[in-house]
Design a protein around this motif. Structure first.
Motif, short mmCIF file in Angstrom:
data_model
loop_
_atom_site.label_atom_id
_atom_site.label_comp_id
_atom_site.label_asym_id
_atom_site.label_seq_id
_atom_site.Cartn_x
_atom_site.Cartn_y
_atom_site.Cartn_z
N THR A 168 27.65 14.01 -32.81
CA THR A 168 28.07 15.31 -33.32
C THR A 168 27.05 15.80 -34.36
OG1 THR A 168 30.39 14.73 -32.99
CG2 THR A 168 29.93 16.56 -34.48
N ILE A 169 26.48 16.96 -34.11
CA ILE A 169 25.51 17.55 -35.04
C ILE A 169 26.07 18.90 -35.50
CG2 ILE A 169 23.16 18.43 -35.34
CD1 ILE A 169 22.27 16.45 -33.18
N ARG A 170 26.30 18.99 -36.80
CA ARG A 170 26.81 20.24 -37.38
C ARG A 170 25.74 20.83 -38.29
NH1 ARG A 170 30.90 16.42 -38.63
NH2 ARG A 170 32.65 16.55 -37.24
N ARG A 171 25.56 22.12 -38.22
CA ARG A 171 24.68 22.83 -39.14
C ARG A 171 25.56 23.50 -40.17
NH1 ARG A 171 21.53 22.28 -34.60
NH2 ARG A 171 19.37 21.83 -35.16
N VAL A 172 25.35 23.17 -41.43
CA VAL A 172 26.17 23.70 -42.52
C VAL A 172 25.28 24.37 -43.56
CG1 VAL A 172 28.00 21.98 -42.18
CG2 VAL A 172 26.14 21.52 -43.80
N GLN A 173 25.84 25.32 -44.26
CA GLN A 173 25.11 25.98 -45.33
C GLN A 173 25.25 25.17 -46.61
OE1 GLN A 173 23.16 28.97 -45.14
NE2 GLN A 173 23.35 28.25 -43.03
N ALA A 174 24.12 24.90 -47.25
CA ALA A 174 24.11 24.15 -48.50
C ALA A 174 23.35 24.96 -49.54
CB ALA A 174 23.45 22.79 -48.30
N LYS A 175 23.86 24.95 -50.75
CA LYS A 175 23.21 25.69 -51.83
C LYS A 175 22.11 24.83 -52.44
CE LYS A 175 24.10 28.15 -56.09
NZ LYS A 175 25.05 28.40 -57.16
N ARG A 176 20.96 25.39 -52.60
CA ARG A 176 19.82 24.73 -53.23
C ARG A 176 19.62 25.31 -54.62
NH1 ARG A 176 20.56 21.10 -51.47
NH2 ARG A 176 20.06 20.27 -49.48
N SER A 177 19.84 24.49 -55.64
CA SER A 177 19.69 24.95 -57.02
C SER A 177 18.39 24.45 -57.64
CB SER A 177 20.85 24.43 -57.88
OG SER A 177 22.06 24.84 -57.34
N ILE A 178 17.77 23.47 -57.01
CA ILE A 178 16.58 22.87 -57.60
C ILE A 178 15.35 23.29 -56.80
CG2 ILE A 178 15.42 20.71 -58.18
CD1 ILE A 178 18.19 19.47 -58.53
N ASN A 179 14.52 24.07 -57.45
CA ASN A 179 13.25 24.48 -56.88
C ASN A 179 12.43 25.04 -58.02
OD1 ASN A 179 11.08 25.81 -55.45
ND2 ASN A 179 12.37 25.69 -53.63
N SER A 180 11.15 24.72 -58.06
CA SER A 180 10.31 25.23 -59.15
C SER A 180 10.17 26.75 -59.08
CB SER A 180 8.93 24.57 -59.10
OG SER A 180 8.31 24.85 -57.87
N LYS A 181 10.40 27.32 -57.89
CA LYS A 181 10.31 28.77 -57.72
C LYS A 181 11.70 29.32 -57.44
CE LYS A 181 5.72 28.29 -55.84
NZ LYS A 181 4.98 28.12 -54.61
N ALA A 182 12.10 30.33 -58.18
CA ALA A 182 13.45 30.89 -58.05
C ALA A 182 13.73 31.36 -56.64
CB ALA A 182 13.64 32.03 -59.04
N GLU A 183 12.74 31.91 -55.95
CA GLU A 183 12.97 32.40 -54.58
C GLU A 183 13.23 31.27 -53.59
OE1 GLU A 183 8.50 32.14 -55.20
OE2 GLU A 183 10.16 32.97 -56.34
N GLY A 232 18.86 28.90 -53.30
CA GLY A 232 19.81 29.67 -52.51
C GLY A 232 20.34 28.84 -51.37
N LYS A 233 20.94 29.49 -50.39
CA LYS A 233 21.54 28.78 -49.26
C LYS A 233 20.51 28.45 -48.20
CE LYS A 233 26.24 30.04 -49.91
NZ LYS A 233 27.49 30.41 -49.35
N LEU A 234 20.72 27.29 -47.60
CA LEU A 234 19.82 26.76 -46.59
C LEU A 234 20.67 25.94 -45.63
CD1 LEU A 234 16.69 26.53 -46.14
CD2 LEU A 234 16.81 24.39 -47.38
N SER A 235 20.33 25.96 -44.37
CA SER A 235 21.06 25.16 -43.40
C SER A 235 20.63 23.69 -43.52
CB SER A 235 20.77 25.68 -41.99
OG SER A 235 21.44 24.90 -41.04
N GLU A 236 21.63 22.80 -43.47
CA GLU A 236 21.38 21.36 -43.44
C GLU A 236 22.15 20.77 -42.28
OE1 GLU A 236 22.27 19.24 -46.99
OE2 GLU A 236 20.69 20.22 -48.13
N LEU A 237 21.81 19.55 -41.91
CA LEU A 237 22.48 18.87 -40.82
C LEU A 237 23.48 17.84 -41.34
CD1 LEU A 237 19.49 18.13 -38.42
CD2 LEU A 237 21.10 20.04 -38.34
N LEU A 238 24.64 17.80 -40.71
CA LEU A 238 25.59 16.71 -40.86
C LEU A 238 25.73 16.11 -39.47
CD1 LEU A 238 28.38 18.17 -43.17
CD2 LEU A 238 26.56 16.56 -43.77
N ILE A 239 25.32 14.86 -39.34
CA ILE A 239 25.31 14.18 -38.04
C ILE A 239 26.28 13.01 -38.15
CG2 ILE A 239 23.87 13.01 -36.33
CD1 ILE A 239 21.44 14.43 -37.69
#
Length: 185
Positions: free
Chosen positions: A148-163, A166-173
């Motif tokens: 089972t492979i699910r694509r879920v939206q995950a919030k990314r708060s850590i990045n040296s650049k503000a842009e 935000g939300k990014l798709s990740e996998l839950l397998i």
């Protein structure tokens, strides 16, 4: 006493470094910059006590993931959160350790997941969704075909650049289609 001191230092670093990030360099040394906090709360005593009570019933193993099979009871639930496969050449954070987690390690982990499935142990794995950068990249879809492979939206708060936050798709397998708690009852 060294364990208590190390734990206290870890709490302090987690609450005062940049975004609570824990990262080491290729020599295994902690390498996160200072955070910018006016009055960081280092310790929530009630939370630590509750966490301690929960963790008293948990066994945490340290070492190569392939070595744990001989140390756990049958039908144990496994959660894997390996260093994520980089989405681009500039996002290669899988080298923030003394050993890299490369494609060979990803393939070893997939083989272990197949072994766990054969042994009827439920498992869940998280990783990057390569479709964020290239919708034709089927690396994980191929590596974990049949699961089972699910694509879920995950919030990314850590990045040296503000842009980059935000939300990014990740996998839950996983090797189950229902909630894992239902499998363990």
């Amino acid at each position: 006493m060294a364990d208590v001191r190390n734990t206290a230092v870890l709490f302090f670093l987690n609450r005062t470094c940049f975004n609570g990030l824990y990262r080491v360099n290729s020599k295994g040394h902690f390498n996160v910059p200072f955070g910018r906090y006016n009055q960081p709360v280092i310790c929530h005593p009630h939370t630590i006590l509750a966490d301690s009570q929960l963790l008293a019933r948990v066994t945490i193993l340290q070492g190569d993931f392939a070595e744990v099979l001989s140390q756990v009871p049958d039908r144990s639930f496994f959660y894997f959160d390996p260093p994520y496969k980089p989405l681009s050449k500039t996002a290669a954070f899988n080298a923030y350790a003394t050993e890299t987690f490369d494609d060979a390690a990803q393939q070893r982990l997939a083989a272990m997941c197949r072994t766990l499935d054969f042994q009827q142990s439920p498992w869940l794995l998280s990783n990057s969704d390569l479709h964020n950068e290239d919708t034709t990249d089927t690396y994980f879809d191929d590596l974990y075909a049949g699961f089972t492979i699910r694509r879920v939206q995950a919030k990314r708060s850590i990045n040296s650049k503000a842009e980059g936050r935000g939300k990014l798709s990740e996998l839950l397998i996983s090797n189950y289609a229902t909630e894992p708690a239902a499998l363990l009852v």
